[in-house]
Design a protein around this motif. Structure first.
Motif, PDB file in Angstrom:
ATOM      1  N   ILE A 101      47.124 -22.825  31.171  1.00 27.44           N
ATOM      2  CA  ILE A 101      46.878 -22.382  32.478  1.00 27.44           C
ATOM      3  C   ILE A 101      45.521 -21.932  32.530  1.00 27.44           C
ATOM      4  CG2 ILE A 101      47.158 -20.836  34.359  1.00 27.44           C
ATOM      5  CD1 ILE A 101      50.240 -20.876  33.813  1.00 27.44           C
ATOM      6  N   ALA A 102      44.827 -21.222  31.299  1.00 26.72           N
ATOM      7  CA  ALA A 102      43.665 -20.636  31.435  1.00 26.72           C
ATOM      8  C   ALA A 102      42.692 -21.758  31.368  1.00 26.72           C
ATOM      9  CB  ALA A 102      43.392 -19.669  30.248  1.00 26.72           C
ATOM     10  N   VAL A 103      42.838 -22.684  30.477  1.00 25.12           N
ATOM     11  CA  VAL A 103      42.147 -24.030  30.128  1.00 25.12           C
ATOM     12  C   VAL A 103      41.841 -24.748  31.806  1.00 25.12           C
ATOM     13  CG1 VAL A 103      41.773 -26.065  29.125  1.00 25.12           C
ATOM     14  CG2 VAL A 103      42.410 -23.841  27.826  1.00 25.12           C
TER      15      VAL A 103
ATOM     16  N   GLN B 298      36.359 -19.277  26.467  1.00 26.09           N
ATOM     17  CA  GLN B 298      36.868 -18.181  27.898  1.00 26.09           C
ATOM     18  C   GLN B 298      38.346 -18.134  27.855  1.00 26.09           C
ATOM     19  OE1 GLN B 298      34.922 -16.281  29.838  1.00 26.09           O
ATOM     20  NE2 GLN B 298      33.091 -16.536  28.632  1.00 26.09           N
ATOM     21  N   SER B 299      39.049 -19.299  27.746  1.00 26.85           N
ATOM     22  CA  SER B 299      40.228 -19.431  28.008  1.00 26.85           C
ATOM     23  C   SER B 299      40.929 -18.737  27.043  1.00 26.85           C
ATOM     24  CB  SER B 299      40.722 -21.016  28.009  1.00 26.85           C
ATOM     25  OG  SER B 299      40.117 -21.695  29.073  1.00 26.85           O
ATOM     26  N   GLU B 300      40.599 -18.590  25.731  1.00 32.68           N
ATOM     27  CA  GLU B 300      41.103 -17.813  24.677  1.00 32.68           C
ATOM     28  C   GLU B 300      41.315 -16.449  24.987  1.00 32.68           C
ATOM     29  OE1 GLU B 300      39.060 -19.014  21.127  1.00 32.68           O
ATOM     30  OE2 GLU B 300      40.022 -20.970  21.169  1.00 32.68           O
ATOM     31  N   GLU B 301      40.162 -16.040  25.575  1.00 38.55           N
ATOM     32  CA  GLU B 301      39.969 -14.401  25.939  1.00 38.55           C
ATOM     33  C   GLU B 301      40.881 -14.122  26.960  1.00 38.55           C
ATOM     34  OE1 GLU B 301      36.040 -13.197  26.657  1.00 38.55           O
ATOM     35  OE2 GLU B 301      35.129 -14.210  25.097  1.00 38.55           O
ATOM     36  N   VAL B 302      40.922 -15.289  27.975  1.00 45.03           N
ATOM     37  CA  VAL B 302      41.892 -14.941  29.037  1.00 45.03           C
ATOM     38  C   VAL B 302      43.461 -14.719  28.681  1.00 45.03           C
ATOM     39  CG1 VAL B 302      42.766 -15.846  31.306  1.00 45.03           C
ATOM     40  CG2 VAL B 302      40.209 -15.963  30.855  1.00 45.03           C
ATOM     41  N   ALA B 303      43.449 -15.725  27.759  1.00 45.34           N
ATOM     42  CA  ALA B 303      45.125 -15.640  27.400  1.00 45.34           C
ATOM     43  C   ALA B 303      45.259 -14.578  26.386  1.00 45.34           C
ATOM     44  CB  ALA B 303      45.197 -16.984  26.405  1.00 45.34           C
ATOM     45  N   GLN B 304      44.215 -14.003  25.764  1.00 39.69           N
ATOM     46  CA  GLN B 304      44.626 -12.651  25.032  1.00 39.69           C
ATOM     47  C   GLN B 304      44.695 -11.670  25.746  1.00 39.69           C
ATOM     48  OE1 GLN B 304      41.319 -11.793  22.497  1.00 39.69           O
ATOM     49  NE2 GLN B 304      42.348 -10.106  21.379  1.00 39.69           N
ATOM     50  N   GLU B 305      44.100 -11.568  26.945  1.00 38.19           N
ATOM     51  CA  GLU B 305      44.138 -10.521  27.883  1.00 38.19           C
ATOM     52  C   GLU B 305      45.503 -10.503  28.718  1.00 38.19           C
ATOM     53  OE1 GLU B 305      40.861 -11.121  30.619  1.00 38.19           O
ATOM     54  OE2 GLU B 305      39.298 -10.441  28.910  1.00 38.19           O
ATOM     55  N   VAL B 306      45.698 -11.958  29.035  1.00 37.21           N
ATOM     56  CA  VAL B 306      47.202 -11.797  29.699  1.00 37.21           C
ATOM     57  C   VAL B 306      48.298 -11.266  28.672  1.00 37.21           C
ATOM     58  CG1 VAL B 306      48.893 -13.527  30.488  1.00 37.21           C
ATOM     59  CG2 VAL B 306      46.793 -13.997  31.089  1.00 37.21           C
ATOM     60  N   MET B 307      48.497 -11.612  27.342  1.00 34.67           N
ATOM     61  CA  MET B 307      49.318 -11.478  26.568  1.00 34.67           C
ATOM     62  C   MET B 307      49.135  -9.790  26.474  1.00 34.67           C
ATOM     63  SD  MET B 307      50.757 -14.073  26.348  1.00 34.67           S
ATOM     64  CE  MET B 307      52.108 -13.523  25.058  1.00 34.67           C
ATOM     65  N   ILE B 308      48.168  -8.978  26.439  1.00 36.08           N
ATOM     66  CA  ILE B 308      47.952  -7.655  26.356  1.00 36.08           C
ATOM     67  C   ILE B 308      48.625  -7.081  27.809  1.00 36.08           C
ATOM     68  CG2 ILE B 308      46.434  -5.768  26.547  1.00 36.08           C
ATOM     69  CD1 ILE B 308      44.534  -7.314  24.594  1.00 36.08           C
ATOM     70  N   ASP B 309      48.373  -7.802  28.836  1.00 38.71           N
ATOM     71  CA  ASP B 309      48.937  -7.243  30.210  1.00 38.71           C
ATOM     72  C   ASP B 309      50.753  -7.419  30.174  1.00 38.71           C
ATOM     73  OD1 ASP B 309      46.482  -6.769  31.402  1.00 38.71           O
ATOM     74  OD2 ASP B 309      46.474  -8.604  32.602  1.00 38.71           O
TER      75      ASP B 309
ATOM     76  N   ALA C 238      48.806 -15.189  34.439  1.00 40.56           N
ATOM     77  CA  ALA C 238      47.825 -15.943  33.686  1.00 40.56           C
ATOM     78  C   ALA C 238      46.959 -16.514  34.976  1.00 40.56           C
ATOM     79  CB  ALA C 238      48.457 -17.027  32.955  1.00 40.56           C
ATOM     80  N   HIS C 239      47.577 -17.114  35.704  1.00 33.12           N
ATOM     81  CA  HIS C 239      46.556 -17.855  36.683  1.00 33.12           C
ATOM     82  C   HIS C 239      45.633 -16.957  37.522  1.00 33.12           C
ATOM     83  CE1 HIS C 239      45.572 -19.853  40.623  1.00 33.12           C
ATOM     84  NE2 HIS C 239      45.569 -20.923  39.891  1.00 33.12           N
ATOM     85  N   ARG C 240      46.279 -15.785  37.856  1.00 31.43           N
ATOM     86  CA  ARG C 240      45.406 -14.593  38.396  1.00 31.43           C
ATOM     87  C   ARG C 240      44.324 -14.024  37.638  1.00 31.43           C
ATOM     88  NH1 ARG C 240      50.034 -10.842  41.543  1.00 31.43           N
ATOM     89  NH2 ARG C 240      50.437 -12.312  43.067  1.00 31.43           N
ATOM     90  N   ARG C 241      44.740 -13.904  36.609  1.00 36.09           N
ATOM     91  CA  ARG C 241      43.541 -13.265  35.390  1.00 36.09           C
ATOM     92  C   ARG C 241      42.599 -14.594  35.244  1.00 36.09           C
ATOM     93  NH1 ARG C 241      42.133  -8.914  32.413  1.00 36.09           N
ATOM     94  NH2 ARG C 241      44.131  -8.116  32.751  1.00 36.09           N
ATOM     95  N   ALA C 242      42.849 -15.644  35.125  1.00 33.93           N
ATOM     96  CA  ALA C 242      41.782 -16.871  34.885  1.00 33.93           C
ATOM     97  C   ALA C 242      41.067 -17.069  36.330  1.00 33.93           C
ATOM     98  CB  ALA C 242      42.683 -18.353  34.682  1.00 33.93           C
ATOM     99  N   VAL C 243      41.713 -17.159  37.471  1.00 32.61           N
ATOM    100  CA  VAL C 243      40.667 -16.991  38.551  1.00 32.61           C
ATOM    101  C   VAL C 243      39.617 -16.055  38.563  1.00 32.61           C
ATOM    102  CG1 VAL C 243      41.006 -16.893  41.172  1.00 32.61           C
ATOM    103  CG2 VAL C 243      42.635 -18.501  39.931  1.00 32.61           C
ATOM    104  N   ASP C 244      40.313 -14.839  38.146  1.00 29.71           N
ATOM    105  CA  ASP C 244      39.359 -13.411  38.181  1.00 29.71           C
ATOM    106  C   ASP C 244      38.322 -13.815  37.301  1.00 29.71           C
ATOM    107  OD1 ASP C 244      41.003 -12.173  40.014  1.00 29.71           O
ATOM    108  OD2 ASP C 244      41.958 -10.717  38.473  1.00 29.71           O
ATOM    109  N   ARG C 245      38.299 -14.581  36.334  1.00 29.49           N
ATOM    110  CA  ARG C 245      37.469 -14.780  35.127  1.00 29.49           C
ATOM    111  C   ARG C 245      36.528 -15.565  35.883  1.00 29.49           C
ATOM    112  NH1 ARG C 245      36.397 -14.040  29.546  1.00 29.49           N
ATOM    113  NH2 ARG C 245      37.778 -12.393  29.835  1.00 29.49           N
ATOM    114  N   VAL C 246      36.726 -16.632  36.535  1.00 25.76           N
ATOM    115  CA  VAL C 246      35.924 -17.869  37.174  1.00 25.76           C
ATOM    116  C   VAL C 246      35.346 -16.966  38.202  1.00 25.76           C
ATOM    117  CG1 VAL C 246      35.907 -19.826  38.714  1.00 25.76           C
ATOM    118  CG2 VAL C 246      37.362 -19.721  36.513  1.00 25.76           C
TER     119      VAL C 246
END
Length: 174
Positions: free
Chosen positions: A26-28, A36-47, A70-78
């Protein structure tokens, strides 16, 4: 999810193995940058570890809930990256000196000055004296009248006529 919500590390390992690939996918798709996607995925797993107790099975499956996070976190990053890029661009544009051609400015000023002098020569002597006193020496109409020993209405007429002739000579349109 209930066990993860109570801090069970083994349960989190099972959850991680079940959803990590989906989260990264999803992040990719949203972020379009692997690092960036790896960072987002890590943040999601911590969440997920921190928010596991908030999961309610009656609101959807675990995979759906994880996908939403995951989708919300990725959109926030973008959005964050775009806002940062916009700020950097605005700062770069603001810090750039405006182009200025000093030579062209001097030439234009000199040409304007020559045209004004030429147009002033086209006035009568009385008009030129009145305009020069008012505009180059900063005198009021009353002071011009006193300096030229002329009645104020006469000075006003000379000034009006002189300024009209200057305007016409300079090619100024009203």
């Amino acid at each position: 999810m209930e066990r993860v919500g109570h801090g069970d590390k083994d349960a989190f390992t099972v959850l991680y193995d079940a959803v990590a690939a989906m989260v990264f996918g999803i992040a990719v798709k949203v972020v379009r940058d692997r690092a960036q996607s790896e960072e987002v995925a890590q943040e999601v797993m911590i969440d997920l570890w921190r928010q596991a107790a908030r999961y309610h099975p009656e609101q959807g499956t675990v995979r759906t809930w994880v996908a939403m996070i995951a989708h919300r976190r990725a959109v926030d990053r973008v959005r964050s990256a775009q806002a940062s890029a916009n700020r950097e661009y605005a700062n770069a544009v603001r810090d750039q000196p405006t182009p200025f051609d000093e030579v062209a400015e001097q030439v234009e000023t000199r040409l304007d000055s020559e045209q004004v002098r030429r147009c002033l020569r086209g006035l009568t002597e009385l008009q030129r004296q009145a305009v020069t006193l008012a505009y180059y020496q900063g005198l009021t109409y009353r002071e011009v009248a006193d300096a030229l020993r002329s009645p104020l209405p006469t000075i006003k007429t000379r000034m009006r006529d002189g300024l009209i002739r200057l305007r016409d000579c300079m090619g100024v349109t009203t």
